[in-house]
Design a protein around this motif. Sequence first.
Motif, PDB file in Angstrom:
ATOM      1  N   GLU A  89      10.475 -19.054   4.874  1.00  0.00           N
ATOM      2  CA  GLU A  89      10.748 -18.045   4.122  1.00  0.00           C
ATOM      3  C   GLU A  89      11.884 -18.603   2.928  1.00  0.00           C
ATOM      4  O   GLU A  89      11.627 -17.984   1.510  1.00  0.00           O
ATOM      5  CB  GLU A  89      11.814 -17.127   4.800  1.00  0.00           C
ATOM      6  CG  GLU A  89      10.840 -16.315   5.850  1.00  0.00           C
ATOM      7  CD  GLU A  89      11.678 -15.234   6.429  1.00  0.00           C
ATOM      8  OE1 GLU A  89      12.813 -15.147   6.577  1.00  0.00           O
ATOM      9  OE2 GLU A  89      11.190 -14.098   6.520  1.00  0.00           O
ATOM     10  N   HIS A 133       9.856 -13.137  13.413  1.00  0.00           N
ATOM     11  CA  HIS A 133      10.492 -13.909  12.284  1.00  0.00           C
ATOM     12  C   HIS A 133       9.842 -13.932  10.789  1.00  0.00           C
ATOM     13  O   HIS A 133      10.730 -13.879   9.867  1.00  0.00           O
ATOM     14  CB  HIS A 133      10.628 -15.261  12.480  1.00  0.00           C
ATOM     15  CG  HIS A 133      11.502 -15.604  13.835  1.00  0.00           C
ATOM     16  ND1 HIS A 133      13.047 -15.111  13.722  1.00  0.00           N
ATOM     17  CD2 HIS A 133      11.782 -16.265  14.896  1.00  0.00           C
ATOM     18  CE1 HIS A 133      13.557 -15.718  14.578  1.00  0.00           C
ATOM     19  NE2 HIS A 133      12.754 -16.148  15.598  1.00  0.00           N
ATOM     20  N   LEU A 135       7.619 -11.431   9.972  1.00  0.00           N
ATOM     21  CA  LEU A 135       6.863 -10.247   9.841  1.00  0.00           C
ATOM     22  C   LEU A 135       7.747  -9.583   8.253  1.00  0.00           C
ATOM     23  O   LEU A 135       6.875  -8.938   7.676  1.00  0.00           O
ATOM     24  CB  LEU A 135       7.431  -8.968  10.854  1.00  0.00           C
ATOM     25  CG  LEU A 135       6.936  -7.662  10.647  1.00  0.00           C
ATOM     26  CD1 LEU A 135       5.376  -7.792  10.610  1.00  0.00           C
ATOM     27  CD2 LEU A 135       7.424  -6.601  11.778  1.00  0.00           C
ATOM     28  N   SER A 136       8.871  -9.628   7.860  1.00  0.00           N
ATOM     29  CA  SER A 136       9.258  -9.515   6.621  1.00  0.00           C
ATOM     30  C   SER A 136       8.596  -9.907   5.553  1.00  0.00           C
ATOM     31  O   SER A 136       8.504  -9.369   4.502  1.00  0.00           O
ATOM     32  CB  SER A 136      10.771  -9.756   6.517  1.00  0.00           C
ATOM     33  OG  SER A 136      11.049 -11.099   6.769  1.00  0.00           O
ATOM     34  N   ALA A 137       8.339 -10.957   5.583  1.00  0.00           N
ATOM     35  CA  ALA A 137       7.485 -11.989   4.658  1.00  0.00           C
ATOM     36  C   ALA A 137       6.038 -11.038   4.580  1.00  0.00           C
ATOM     37  O   ALA A 137       5.635 -10.967   3.443  1.00  0.00           O
ATOM     38  CB  ALA A 137       7.269 -13.320   4.844  1.00  0.00           C
ATOM     39  N   ARG A 139       5.331  -8.093   5.348  1.00  0.00           N
ATOM     40  CA  ARG A 139       5.383  -6.722   4.967  1.00  0.00           C
ATOM     41  C   ARG A 139       6.039  -6.663   3.303  1.00  0.00           C
ATOM     42  O   ARG A 139       5.491  -5.687   2.503  1.00  0.00           O
ATOM     43  CB  ARG A 139       6.716  -6.128   5.435  1.00  0.00           C
ATOM     44  CG  ARG A 139       6.255  -5.673   7.168  1.00  0.00           C
ATOM     45  CD  ARG A 139       7.478  -5.374   7.759  1.00  0.00           C
ATOM     46  NE  ARG A 139       7.873  -3.919   7.633  1.00  0.00           N
ATOM     47  CZ  ARG A 139       8.990  -3.322   8.047  1.00  0.00           C
ATOM     48  NH1 ARG A 139       9.850  -3.845   8.983  1.00  0.00           N
ATOM     49  NH2 ARG A 139       9.154  -1.948   7.677  1.00  0.00           N
ATOM     50  N   GLU A 140       6.386  -7.726   2.605  1.00  0.00           N
ATOM     51  CA  GLU A 140       6.958  -7.732   1.358  1.00  0.00           C
ATOM     52  C   GLU A 140       5.959  -8.545   0.298  1.00  0.00           C
ATOM     53  O   GLU A 140       6.286  -8.287  -0.753  1.00  0.00           O
ATOM     54  CB  GLU A 140       8.207  -8.421   1.285  1.00  0.00           C
ATOM     55  CG  GLU A 140       9.641  -7.848   1.882  1.00  0.00           C
ATOM     56  CD  GLU A 140      10.626  -8.668   2.305  1.00  0.00           C
ATOM     57  OE1 GLU A 140      10.691  -9.975   1.852  1.00  0.00           O
ATOM     58  OE2 GLU A 140      11.650  -8.378   2.745  1.00  0.00           O
ATOM     59  N   THR A 141       4.783  -9.064   1.003  1.00  0.00           N
ATOM     60  CA  THR A 141       3.860  -9.562   0.172  1.00  0.00           C
ATOM     61  C   THR A 141       3.148  -8.397  -0.514  1.00  0.00           C
ATOM     62  O   THR A 141       2.419  -7.384   0.370  1.00  0.00           O
ATOM     63  CB  THR A 141       2.921 -10.475   0.795  1.00  0.00           C
ATOM     64  OG1 THR A 141       3.757 -11.572   1.262  1.00  0.00           O
ATOM     65  CG2 THR A 141       1.770 -10.814   0.269  1.00  0.00           C
ATOM     66  N   GLU A 200       3.583   1.031   7.906  1.00  0.00           N
ATOM     67  CA  GLU A 200       3.066  -0.017   7.234  1.00  0.00           C
ATOM     68  C   GLU A 200       1.753  -0.092   7.088  1.00  0.00           C
ATOM     69  O   GLU A 200       0.922  -0.728   8.018  1.00  0.00           O
ATOM     70  CB  GLU A 200       3.649  -1.179   8.046  1.00  0.00           C
ATOM     71  CG  GLU A 200       5.313  -1.254   7.784  1.00  0.00           C
ATOM     72  CD  GLU A 200       5.575  -1.915   6.416  1.00  0.00           C
ATOM     73  OE1 GLU A 200       4.839  -2.225   5.675  1.00  0.00           O
ATOM     74  OE2 GLU A 200       6.854  -1.487   6.051  1.00  0.00           O
ATOM     75  N   TYR A 309      11.931  -6.451  16.071  1.00  0.00           N
ATOM     76  CA  TYR A 309      11.122  -6.402  14.819  1.00  0.00           C
ATOM     77  C   TYR A 309      11.499  -5.603  13.841  1.00  0.00           C
ATOM     78  O   TYR A 309      11.134  -5.316  12.814  1.00  0.00           O
ATOM     79  CB  TYR A 309       9.461  -6.040  15.213  1.00  0.00           C
ATOM     80  CG  TYR A 309       8.703  -7.122  15.754  1.00  0.00           C
ATOM     81  CD1 TYR A 309       7.492  -7.291  15.383  1.00  0.00           C
ATOM     82  CD2 TYR A 309       9.310  -8.102  16.729  1.00  0.00           C
ATOM     83  CE1 TYR A 309       6.746  -8.173  15.760  1.00  0.00           C
ATOM     84  CE2 TYR A 309       8.411  -9.026  17.270  1.00  0.00           C
ATOM     85  CZ  TYR A 309       7.093  -9.419  16.550  1.00  0.00           C
ATOM     86  OH  TYR A 309       6.374 -10.293  16.882  1.00  0.00           O
ATOM     87  N   GLY A 310      12.266  -4.604  14.286  1.00  0.00           N
ATOM     88  CA  GLY A 310      12.834  -3.684  13.436  1.00  0.00           C
ATOM     89  C   GLY A 310      11.784  -2.556  12.800  1.00  0.00           C
ATOM     90  O   GLY A 310      11.946  -1.752  12.057  1.00  0.00           O
ATOM     91  N   ILE A 311      10.898  -2.339  13.570  1.00  0.00           N
ATOM     92  CA  ILE A 311       9.950  -1.198  13.529  1.00  0.00           C
ATOM     93  C   ILE A 311       9.617  -0.591  14.801  1.00  0.00           C
ATOM     94  O   ILE A 311       9.693  -1.160  15.896  1.00  0.00           O
ATOM     95  CB  ILE A 311       8.544  -1.685  12.821  1.00  0.00           C
ATOM     96  CG1 ILE A 311       8.009  -2.946  13.723  1.00  0.00           C
ATOM     97  CG2 ILE A 311       8.752  -2.394  11.598  1.00  0.00           C
ATOM     98  CD1 ILE A 311       6.580  -3.361  13.388  1.00  0.00           C
TER      99      ILE A 311
END
Length: 311
Positions: A89, A133, A135-137, A139-141, A200, A309-311
């Motif tokens: 990241e 770890h 997943l945010s990358a 989701r933000e792509t 998502e 995961y926060g989802i």
Amino acid sequence: MTNDWTAESVPDCTGKTVVVTGANSGLGYEATKALAANGAHIVMAVRSPDRGRDAARDVLGEVPDADLTLAKLDLSDLDSVERFADWFEAAHDELHVLVNNAGLMALPRRETEQGFEMQFGVNHLGHFALTGHLLSALRETDGQTRVVTQSSGLHENGEMDFSDPMGEASYDKWEAYAQSKLANLLFAYELQRRLELAGEEDVLSVGCHPGYAATNLQRRGPEMEGSLLRRVGMSLANRAFAQSAEMGALPTLYAATAADVEGGSYYGPTGFQHMRGYPGENESSEASHDEADAHRLWELSEHLTGVTYGI
């Protein structure tokens, strides 16, 4: 999809960043080579930097303009998984595809750094933590991104033993392997369900398997047991019955790049008993679609890895 989808069918991947675990040999190596040949930047996530460097040199020998980055990742150590994710990241702005490929098969009972049974720990828990770890990358792509998780046809023999998931009371190396491969699909499908519930739509989670492909995977168990007879037997079986690693990597490549891939699907060979042939959609076992088991496995995995995961 046509019946002869090959590595030459991989679309242009210029500008895309792909993480491939276990990229130094077998299916991971072949996937790395094919994706790099089509313009992707490949992060070769490997346990052994020395073997990784050798593999990268071999890829560059065949694909001179390959864009490769080598990074250490030991899926048997959750601290290593977190370090890899932190490094990724910090060094990369985008992640288009995460290929959860690395795996172990039919080992004598061993434990990971955190005390998990090795096959369950590496094949499932390490990749569960890594995906969480990163997943945010994903989701933000911008655009569609994918998580491709490698399973096995042997998942059909698997049962989730939640009373003894680490094989501490009773251990059979093949049962442990089958359980870990079933866990891969329970995870892949549950991740897709959670992504959909979170809205998502641009992140897909899919499963795949290589059929019976000749790789180093079959050799590792006999080597750890010190069994020359089993090692020779595996080698002879590979020569007689297995398809090549290049063919075995096609379902991974298809799941990672084909335009008609759908989240929550499972891809593998379409030939004899789904052990060989060109890639297409396969049907996984009834157990792999058990949503209660998937939810229970997810909660167990969060508890064991400390990754949410926060989802």
